[in-house]
Design an enzyme around this catalytic site. Structure first.
Site, PDB file in Angstrom:
ATOM      1  N   TYR A  21      23.271  27.611  31.178  1.00  0.00           N
ATOM      2  CA  TYR A  21      23.377  26.250  31.699  1.00  0.00           C
ATOM      3  C   TYR A  21      22.134  25.416  31.399  1.00  0.00           C
ATOM      4  O   TYR A  21      22.152  24.192  31.481  1.00  0.00           O
ATOM      5  CB  TYR A  21      23.625  26.272  33.212  1.00  0.00           C
ATOM      6  N   LYS A  46      25.826  42.446  30.794  1.00  0.00           N
ATOM      7  CA  LYS A  46      26.570  42.786  29.572  1.00  0.00           C
ATOM      8  C   LYS A  46      25.551  43.450  28.637  1.00  0.00           C
ATOM      9  O   LYS A  46      25.299  42.991  27.513  1.00  0.00           O
ATOM     10  CB  LYS A  46      27.173  41.500  28.981  1.00  0.00           C
ATOM     11  N   ASP A  83      32.691  42.655  32.186  1.00  0.00           N
ATOM     12  CA  ASP A  83      34.135  42.728  31.908  1.00  0.00           C
ATOM     13  C   ASP A  83      34.802  43.746  32.834  1.00  0.00           C
ATOM     14  O   ASP A  83      35.895  43.511  33.363  1.00  0.00           O
ATOM     15  CB  ASP A  83      34.422  43.026  30.431  1.00  0.00           C
ATOM     16  N   ASP A 125      29.211  32.522  38.059  1.00  0.00           N
ATOM     17  CA  ASP A 125      30.105  31.371  38.163  1.00  0.00           C
ATOM     18  C   ASP A 125      31.557  31.831  38.022  1.00  0.00           C
ATOM     19  O   ASP A 125      32.436  31.491  38.819  1.00  0.00           O
ATOM     20  CB  ASP A 125      29.739  30.381  37.033  1.00  0.00           C
ATOM     21  N   ASP A 180      34.630  32.493  41.262  1.00  0.00           N
ATOM     22  CA  ASP A 180      35.946  31.851  41.320  1.00  0.00           C
ATOM     23  C   ASP A 180      37.042  32.906  41.391  1.00  0.00           C
ATOM     24  O   ASP A 180      38.035  32.752  42.106  1.00  0.00           O
ATOM     25  CB  ASP A 180      36.167  30.936  40.101  1.00  0.00           C
TER      26      ASP A 180
END
Ligand code: NAD
Length: 359
Positions: A141, A191, A223, A247, A251
């Site tokens: 970001y 990751k 993942d 993020d 959700d």
């Protein structure tokens, strides 16, 4: 005790849900002999309309001079021009930066009264009580370069993920401290099989883990985490993740609870001051119709009382009032079930206040 609260209702349903949250605070004030001075300021689209920028210096000053910030949500189609250099979300990024808020906490509990309205099986959801700690000031970001350009073979684009060891260590320490106060289990998401930032994330996390031998620690690839979160969510206690992974996972995790309209969040830095907001956006599809669920905003005030003001009793009273209202079968549209009693945003707020007064 007296506290100064900076209030940024923002746009769309932000204004509707924050109005209910502030009414709940008035009841808390009386019941627990507290005093809140709530100073309102503009942020987001409403500030762009009034001042040409998403956050003015004077609005920042209101936030700086407060003990905590309460925010609704910002944005909407009116300010969505992708070519515009002035955008509503600059207000949130500006507040996070100004207040040095680096950890976003999103607690997820599944209410026993809503367990049957989820798309997941009740036996998967029963007992879920986890909290995601998302890194807020680094990662893709903010990384530079982040741009589109013309290359030898046509359009190209690049984004950059950048982290320093200090940014990782402070986020992990905050996560370990939180785990210590809960069930003492921490899952760090990365990751590391692909990304250099993740390999450093894992290395630094292991170093910090040595300071917390009483907390059970594990690394999980992002993942695989996306899968585990819906297969066995009750196995997790505190989940720490870098900005983008957090993020996306938050959700996903919000759907465990049934609706974004139920979930509060806290953004914290080194001190006690925090920014508290529902995780949802401005919901342009229902804005102005008195249909929004105000519970996420109301529960955000409970988090504020607990984390910034150390008023645990008042925080629990709000959470109990919300639970009692749900137990009585009242629902806003987002969590409606066939046999429930459908209520508006303002009616839901009033029901919570009545419960709070009755306790
Ligand atoms: N922190 C923030 O300020 C924030 C966060 C997310 C999105 N946004 C902005 O909000 C706008 C809309 O974004 P979006 O549609 O992707 O997400 P959204 O969260 O606003 O809405 C997604 C869906 O959930 C529903 N919903 C959300 N909150 C609800 C509530 N409290 N009660 C009932 N239903 C609710 C909406 O009606 C919609 O169908 C965009 O401009 C976006 O940039 C702001």
């Amino acid at each position: 005790m007296a506290y100064k609260v900076a209030v940024f209702a923002g746009d769309g349903i932000g204004t509707e849900v924050i109005a209910e949250a502030l009414e709940v605070l008035k009841v808390v004030e009386k019941r627990f002999s507290l005093a809140f001075t709530c100073e309102k300021a503009l942020a987001g689209g409403c500030s762009i309309d009034a001042h040409g920028v998403a956050l003015t210096d004077s609005a920042l000053r209101v936030a700086n001079e407060s003990d905590a910030v309460l925010l609704g949500a910002v944005g909407g189609p009116k300010w969505d021009d992708p070519k515009s250099t002035v955008r509503p979300e600059q207000a949130i990024l500006g507040l996070r930066k100004e207040l040095s808020l680096f950890a976003n906490l999103r607690p997820i509990q599944v209410s026993r009264h809503l367990i049957n309205s989820s798309t997941l099986k009740p036996e998967v959801l029963q007992g879920v009580d986890l909290i995601v700690v998302r890194e807020l000031t680094g990662g893709v970001y903010y990384g530079k370069p982040s741009e589109r350009r013309m290359g030898a073979s046509g359009r190209e684009a690049v984004d950059t993920i950048f982290y320093t060891e200090g940014e990782v260590a402070r986020l992990m320490r905050a996560s370990f401290e939180l785990a210590r106060k809960r069930r003492k289990k921490l899952t760090s998401v990365d990751k590391a099989n692909i990304m250099a930032t993740s390999r450093m994330w894992r290395e630094v996390s292991h170093e910090v883990a040595k300071e917390y031998p009483d907390v059970q620690y594990e690394d999980v690839l992002v993942d695989a985490m996306a899968m585990h979160l819906i297969r066995r969510p009750k196995d997790f206690d505190v989940i720490a993740a870098e900005n983008m992974f957090g993020d996306i996972l938050t959700d996903e995790a919000s759907m465990l609870a049934g609706s974004m309209g139920l979930l509060p969040s806290a953004s914290l830095g080194e001190g006690k001051k925090g920014l508290y907001e529902p995780i949802h956006g401005t919901a342009p599809d229902i804005a102005g119709q008195n249909k929004a669920n105000p519970l996420a905003a109301i529960l955000s005030t409970a988090l504020m009382l607990r984390m910034s003001f150390d008023q645990e009793q008042a925080a629990q009273a709000i959470e109990k009032a919300v639970d009692d209202v749900l137990a009585s079968g009242y629902r806003t549209g987002d969590i409606a079930q066939p046999e429930c009693r459908l209520v508006s945003c303002t009616e839901m707020g009033k029901l919570v206040r009545e419960q709070l007064q009755k306790q």
